[in-house]
Write a protein that holds these residues in place. Structure first.
Motif, short mmCIF file in Angstrom:
data_model
loop_
_atom_site.label_atom_id
_atom_site.label_comp_id
_atom_site.label_asym_id
_atom_site.label_seq_id
_atom_site.Cartn_x
_atom_site.Cartn_y
_atom_site.Cartn_z
N VAL A 1 0.52 -1.54 0.16
CA VAL A 1 0.10 -0.23 -0.19
C VAL A 1 0.75 1.78 -0.09
N ILE A 2 0.33 1.95 -0.75
CA ILE A 2 1.26 3.26 -0.95
C ILE A 2 0.41 4.60 -0.81
N HIS A 3 0.89 5.36 0.24
CA HIS A 3 0.26 6.46 0.61
C HIS A 3 0.63 7.81 -0.64
N GLN A 4 -0.32 8.60 -1.05
CA GLN A 4 0.46 9.98 -1.90
C GLN A 4 -1.14 10.75 -1.71
N TYR A 5 -0.63 12.28 -1.76
CA TYR A 5 -2.35 13.31 -1.51
C TYR A 5 -2.41 13.28 -2.96
N MET A 6 -3.32 13.31 -3.03
CA MET A 6 -4.47 13.91 -4.49
C MET A 6 -3.53 15.33 -4.96
N PRO A 7 -3.51 15.11 -6.79
CA PRO A 7 -3.17 15.87 -7.30
C PRO A 7 -4.46 17.24 -7.18
N VAL A 8 -3.87 18.37 -7.37
CA VAL A 8 -5.00 18.95 -7.23
C VAL A 8 -5.68 19.41 -8.83
N ASP A 9 -7.14 19.72 -9.21
CA ASP A 9 -7.22 18.96 -10.56
C ASP A 9 -6.90 19.83 -11.68
N THR A 10 -5.65 20.15 -12.00
CA THR A 10 -5.47 20.70 -13.34
C THR A 10 -4.65 20.17 -14.16
N PRO A 11 -4.85 20.01 -15.37
CA PRO A 11 -4.65 19.81 -16.77
C PRO A 11 -3.21 18.83 -16.00
N ALA A 12 -2.35 20.26 -15.57
CA ALA A 12 -1.05 19.32 -16.05
C ALA A 12 -0.30 18.38 -14.60
N ALA A 13 -1.53 18.98 -13.74
CA ALA A 13 -1.41 17.80 -12.17
C ALA A 13 -1.42 16.62 -12.50
N VAL A 14 -3.65 17.10 -13.76
CA VAL A 14 -3.56 15.17 -13.66
C VAL A 14 -2.94 14.77 -14.54
N ARG A 15 -2.27 15.21 -16.10
CA ARG A 15 -1.60 13.84 -16.42
C ARG A 15 -0.29 13.46 -15.94
N ARG A 16 0.43 14.03 -14.95
CA ARG A 16 1.43 13.80 -14.29
C ARG A 16 1.13 12.94 -13.66
N PHE A 17 0.17 12.58 -12.77
CA PHE A 17 -0.55 11.38 -11.73
C PHE A 17 -1.01 10.86 -12.35
N MET A 18 -1.06 10.31 -13.87
CA MET A 18 -2.03 9.80 -14.29
C MET A 18 -1.04 9.13 -15.08
N ASP A 19 -0.22 9.90 -16.15
CA ASP A 19 0.86 9.00 -16.36
C ASP A 19 1.97 8.19 -15.58
N HIS A 20 1.82 8.66 -13.64
CA HIS A 20 3.36 7.71 -14.01
C HIS A 20 2.12 6.80 -12.84
N TRP A 21 1.75 6.40 -12.04
CA TRP A 21 0.46 6.19 -11.29
C TRP A 21 -0.30 4.64 -12.85
N ARG A 22 -1.15 5.13 -13.67
CA ARG A 22 -1.11 4.03 -14.62
C ARG A 22 -2.42 2.58 -13.98
N PRO A 23 -3.04 3.75 -13.40
CA PRO A 23 -4.08 2.89 -12.13
C PRO A 23 -5.17 1.72 -13.31
N ASP A 24 -5.09 0.54 -12.96
CA ASP A 24 -5.52 -0.49 -13.60
C ASP A 24 -7.28 -0.61 -13.01
N LEU A 25 -7.29 0.35 -12.20
CA LEU A 25 -8.77 0.44 -11.28
C LEU A 25 -8.64 1.10 -10.62
N THR A 26 -10.26 2.85 -9.86
CA THR A 26 -10.59 3.49 -9.31
C THR A 26 -11.05 3.11 -8.27
N ALA A 27 -11.33 2.95 -7.49
CA ALA A 27 -12.33 2.94 -6.04
C ALA A 27 -12.00 4.66 -5.31
N ILE A 28 -13.55 5.14 -5.56
CA ILE A 28 -13.88 6.75 -4.43
C ILE A 28 -15.08 6.32 -3.92
N ALA A 29 -13.70 6.38 -2.00
CA ALA A 29 -14.91 7.23 -1.29
C ALA A 29 -15.41 8.15 -1.22
#
Length: 434
Positions: free
Chosen positions: A107-135
């Motif tokens: 299990v790895i903890h990270q802070y959620m990125p701010v909802d801007t195009p560049a921050a979201v792109r960096r986050f998704m390019d790095h982690w490449r999730p296979d599934l997302t679960a939002i509580a």
């Protein structure tokens, strides 16, 4: 499905919002509300490498939601040890609470990125999730769209509609419905939320009532050595806990404690404010009422002495201590107020630790949970400070508590359904192991 105008406007503004995000994050960091050493994570810069293999991204906005996911994560990892879990949160308090619990392997903890195009792109390019679960219902449009665009299955877990949230989203049902349609499964806590989400435009074929995920969570962690030390300092004194309180209701709670002390003069009140930043107000109010020498505060390292009447438990990640140290607890934010209506707090943390529940009448946020408890005789509702004082005094008797605890445990036995359904949905959507 065509984007609603409000979503299109939000996406356009997100291109020019980085300077505002930067200003807000710097200001919060100066106030101690952000982790300065990890601010880069808020801009999508990962502080850890992505492991090989499948990765599930789980998000809990704050302390309660992120901690509630840990039991689900443990069950999931037991069945799929090949899967890495990326657990994101927004608040610094949530990161501190998770740190106290010691995240398991994988299990790895990270802070959620701010909802801007560049921050979201960096986050998704790095982690490449296979599934997302939002509580709960933390719906940031750009990052949800990015996950959907990459073909990532998405589940919304443990969500419900508070009156305030309903009024806010009712102004833009098309935008709310469009965002919720991005998810493949939507698990709502209760039937009332199911109806309200339908009114807000959520896709009915994806909604299912599964119950409260927190109710199926493992008991809050213990710190045996620290608990023994505190228990020794409290001695044989009668005690009660006021948990997750708001400053606006604490006058009434201190009224109740004053009345309780008339019956049991050595009664000790443990009060755990919901927001640590409110602890100064709690302390000032308690000192004015009981005297400075009769108020001790956890964050100051104050000792509990025979003269202590109020102990302010202003710490993060230690609620398990307080529930274990008190035989009875007011579970927070349900007393009537003249200028606003509070909605109550999750009762099942207390249930899991054999702590009798006392609550006020305003529990709209958890109405179904409290209704189930009352149907089994598992909780005691009080209308005012006088009734609360009598309840916490009566609850010092094991014989008085016994039927309430038995009723609460009957409800708790039924509470595994949300966990089982969430796990089933995730395993169904996740690609099988190679």
């Amino acid at each position: 499905m065509r984007k609603p105008a409000l979503i299109s406007l939000y996406l356009a503004l997100s291109w020019v919002s980085p300077p505002l995000w930067a200003l807000a994050l710097r200001s919060r960091a100066k106030q101690g509300k952000e982790d300065s050493a990890r601010l880069a994570e808020k801009w999508g810069h990962a502080s850890q490498p992505r492991p090989d293999g499948p990765l599930i991204w789980m998000h809990g906005v704050s302390v309660g939601e992120s901690v509630a996911l840990l039991t689900l994560i443990a069950r999931l990892r037991a069945q799929r040890p090949d899967v890495t879990i990326l657990l994101t949160t927004i608040t610094q308090a949530s990161a501190q609470a998770l740190e106290k619990r010691a995240l398991p392997d994988g299990v790895i903890h990270q802070y959620m990125p701010v909802d801007t195009p560049a921050a979201v792109r960096r986050f998704m390019d790095h982690w490449r999730p296979d599934l997302t679960a939002i509580a709960e219902a933390d719906l940031w449009p750009r990052i949800l769209m990015a996950a959907k665009a990459r073909g990532c299955p998405m589940i919304l877990l443990n969500t419900h509609v508070t009156p305030r949230r309903y009024r806010r989203r009712r102004r833009a049902p098309a935008a709310n419905g469009w965002l919720m349609n991005l998810f493949d499964d939507i698990h709502v806590q209760d039937s009332a939320s199911h109806e309200l989400f339908r009114d807000l435009g959520a896709p009915m074929d994806k909604l299912q009532v599964t119950g409260v995920l927190k109710a199926a969570s493992d008991p809050l962690p213990d710190v045996p050595a620290e608990r023994e030390k505190l228990d020794s300092a409290m001695g044989a004194r009668p005690r009660w806990l006021a948990a997750s309180t708001r400053a606006t209701e604490e006058d009434q709670l201190f009224d109740a404690h004053t009345l309780a002390c008339e019956q049991l003069p050595d009664m000790l009140m443990i009060i755990a404010p919901r927001q640590m930043r409110d602890a100064d107000k709690t302390q000032a109010m308690a000192r004015e009422r009981f005297g400075a020498d009769r108020v001790a505060r956890r964050s100051n390292g104050d000792a509990i002495t025979p003269r202590t009447q109020v102990y302010i438990a202003d710490s993060i990640g230690e609620m398990g201590l307080w529930y274990r140290l008190a035989p009875v607890a007011y579970t927070g934010q349900s007393l009537p107020l003249p200028d606003r209506i509070l909605g109550g707090k999750n009762p099942f943390e207390a249930v899991a630790l054999d702590c009798m529940i006392v609550h006020g009448p305003t529990v709209a946020n958890f109405r179904e949970a409290y209704d189930r408890l009352h149907a089994e005789g598992g909780a005691l509702e009080v209308a005012d400070p006088a009734q609360m004082a009598q309840a916490v005094c009566d609850a010092q008797s094991p014989e008085f508590r016994a039927p309430f605890l038995a009723g609460a445990h009957r409800v708790q036995e039924q509470n595994m359904q949300p966990l089982d359904k969430a796990l089933s949905s995730i395993l169904r959507m996740l690609a099988p192991p190679r």
